[in-house]
Design a protein around this motif. Sequence first.
Motif, short mmCIF file in Angstrom:
data_model
loop_
_atom_site.label_atom_id
_atom_site.label_comp_id
_atom_site.label_asym_id
_atom_site.label_seq_id
_atom_site.Cartn_x
_atom_site.Cartn_y
_atom_site.Cartn_z
N GLU A 11 -9.07 -11.07 -10.71
CA GLU A 11 -7.73 -11.43 -11.21
C GLU A 11 -7.63 -11.10 -12.70
O GLU A 11 -8.58 -11.29 -13.45
CB GLU A 11 -7.48 -12.93 -11.03
N PHE A 12 -6.45 -10.62 -13.12
CA PHE A 12 -6.18 -10.40 -14.54
C PHE A 12 -5.88 -11.73 -15.21
O PHE A 12 -5.41 -12.67 -14.56
CB PHE A 12 -4.96 -9.50 -14.73
N ARG A 13 -6.13 -11.81 -16.52
CA ARG A 13 -5.77 -13.02 -17.27
C ARG A 13 -4.26 -13.22 -17.24
O ARG A 13 -3.78 -14.33 -17.13
CB ARG A 13 -6.24 -12.92 -18.72
N SER A 14 -3.53 -12.10 -17.37
CA SER A 14 -2.08 -12.17 -17.21
C SER A 14 -1.64 -10.95 -16.42
O SER A 14 -2.12 -9.83 -16.67
CB SER A 14 -1.37 -12.24 -18.57
N PRO A 15 -0.77 -11.13 -15.44
CA PRO A 15 -0.35 -10.02 -14.58
C PRO A 15 0.39 -8.95 -15.37
O PRO A 15 0.96 -9.21 -16.43
CB PRO A 15 0.60 -10.68 -13.57
N VAL A 16 0.41 -7.75 -14.82
CA VAL A 16 1.18 -6.65 -15.36
C VAL A 16 2.49 -6.61 -14.58
O VAL A 16 2.47 -6.51 -13.36
CB VAL A 16 0.44 -5.30 -15.21
N ALA A 17 3.60 -6.71 -15.29
CA ALA A 17 4.91 -6.68 -14.62
C ALA A 17 5.45 -5.26 -14.67
O ALA A 17 5.45 -4.60 -15.71
CB ALA A 17 5.88 -7.64 -15.31
N ILE A 18 5.91 -4.78 -13.51
CA ILE A 18 6.51 -3.46 -13.42
C ILE A 18 7.86 -3.58 -12.72
O ILE A 18 8.11 -4.52 -11.97
CB ILE A 18 5.60 -2.46 -12.67
N ALA A 19 8.71 -2.61 -12.99
CA ALA A 19 10.03 -2.57 -12.37
C ALA A 19 9.95 -1.78 -11.08
O ALA A 19 9.43 -0.66 -11.06
CB ALA A 19 11.04 -1.93 -13.33
N VAL A 20 10.45 -2.37 -10.01
CA VAL A 20 10.52 -1.68 -8.73
C VAL A 20 11.93 -1.86 -8.20
O VAL A 20 12.42 -2.96 -8.08
CB VAL A 20 9.48 -2.22 -7.71
N GLY A 21 12.61 -0.79 -7.94
CA GLY A 21 13.99 -0.89 -7.47
C GLY A 21 14.93 -1.31 -8.58
O GLY A 21 14.56 -1.38 -9.74
N ALA A 22 16.14 -1.58 -8.23
CA ALA A 22 17.19 -1.92 -9.20
C ALA A 22 17.06 -3.37 -9.63
O ALA A 22 17.57 -4.28 -8.98
CB ALA A 22 18.56 -1.65 -8.61
N GLY A 23 16.37 -3.58 -10.73
CA GLY A 23 16.28 -4.92 -11.30
C GLY A 23 15.24 -5.83 -10.69
O GLY A 23 15.21 -7.02 -10.98
N PHE A 24 14.37 -5.29 -9.87
CA PHE A 24 13.35 -6.12 -9.25
C PHE A 24 12.02 -5.94 -9.97
O PHE A 24 11.64 -4.84 -10.34
CB PHE A 24 13.19 -5.79 -7.77
N LYS A 25 11.32 -7.05 -10.14
CA LYS A 25 10.04 -7.05 -10.83
C LYS A 25 8.93 -7.29 -9.83
O LYS A 25 9.07 -8.10 -8.92
CB LYS A 25 10.05 -8.15 -11.90
N ARG A 26 7.84 -6.59 -10.03
CA ARG A 26 6.64 -6.82 -9.22
C ARG A 26 5.51 -7.10 -10.19
O ARG A 26 5.36 -6.41 -11.20
CB ARG A 26 6.32 -5.58 -8.39
N GLU A 27 4.73 -8.10 -9.90
CA GLU A 27 3.61 -8.44 -10.77
C GLU A 27 2.31 -7.99 -10.11
O GLU A 27 2.04 -8.33 -8.96
CB GLU A 27 3.58 -9.93 -11.07
N ILE A 28 1.56 -7.23 -10.87
CA ILE A 28 0.25 -6.78 -10.43
C ILE A 28 -0.75 -7.73 -11.07
O ILE A 28 -0.93 -7.74 -12.29
CB ILE A 28 -0.02 -5.32 -10.88
N ALA A 29 -1.40 -8.56 -10.25
CA ALA A 29 -2.21 -9.65 -10.78
C ALA A 29 -3.72 -9.45 -10.63
O ALA A 29 -4.50 -10.25 -11.12
CB ALA A 29 -1.81 -10.96 -10.11
N SER A 30 -4.13 -8.37 -9.96
CA SER A 30 -5.56 -8.19 -9.74
C SER A 30 -5.91 -6.71 -9.70
O SER A 30 -5.05 -5.84 -9.56
CB SER A 30 -5.99 -8.85 -8.43
N LEU A 31 -7.19 -6.45 -9.78
CA LEU A 31 -7.69 -5.08 -9.73
C LEU A 31 -7.34 -4.42 -8.39
O LEU A 31 -6.91 -3.27 -8.36
CB LEU A 31 -9.20 -5.09 -9.95
N GLU A 64 -18.35 -0.76 -15.03
CA GLU A 64 -18.67 0.25 -16.05
C GLU A 64 -17.77 0.09 -17.28
O GLU A 64 -18.14 0.53 -18.36
CB GLU A 64 -18.50 1.66 -15.47
N ILE A 65 -16.59 -0.51 -17.08
CA ILE A 65 -15.70 -0.82 -18.20
C ILE A 65 -15.16 -2.23 -18.02
O ILE A 65 -15.22 -2.80 -16.93
CB ILE A 65 -14.51 0.18 -18.33
N ASP A 66 -14.62 -2.77 -19.08
CA ASP A 66 -14.04 -4.10 -19.06
C ASP A 66 -12.73 -4.08 -18.27
O ASP A 66 -12.00 -3.09 -18.29
CB ASP A 66 -13.79 -4.53 -20.51
N LEU A 67 -12.42 -5.18 -17.62
CA LEU A 67 -11.19 -5.28 -16.85
C LEU A 67 -9.95 -5.06 -17.72
O LEU A 67 -8.98 -4.43 -17.29
CB LEU A 67 -11.11 -6.65 -16.17
N ASP A 68 -9.99 -5.53 -18.97
CA ASP A 68 -8.85 -5.33 -19.87
C ASP A 68 -8.59 -3.86 -20.17
O ASP A 68 -7.46 -3.46 -20.38
CB ASP A 68 -9.04 -6.11 -21.17
#
Length: 116
Positions: A11-31, A64-68
Amino acid sequence: MRKDSIRSDIEFRSPVAIAVGAGFKREIASLTAMQNFLKEWPPAARDESYLTALRSCEAARAAEIDLDEARQAFLIFAKKAGIEWTGADPVVVLREAKIRRSRARESRAQNRHVPG
């Protein structure tokens, strides 16, 4: 690479929010969610930032690299792909722009009809 060094979902410390569709947000919370999203990305739209983000996922999973670092690579990809969540609802933004254009036209029309 040793098989036992592969990490399961993280799990990420804080999710990455992306825009999907017209005005909809999707949060990517894990690897895993990030990898799945990237694997679904259209092949024709895959560029260098996409490849960097995908490789970063694999490197983070292998420790091999940090999650961040992987999260940051995904943020760069999202920005370049135009899917970075800005918090602004595109429908509202377009509506407000239309209202501003309409008011500007009305103002110009009124200024033309003022006797001078």
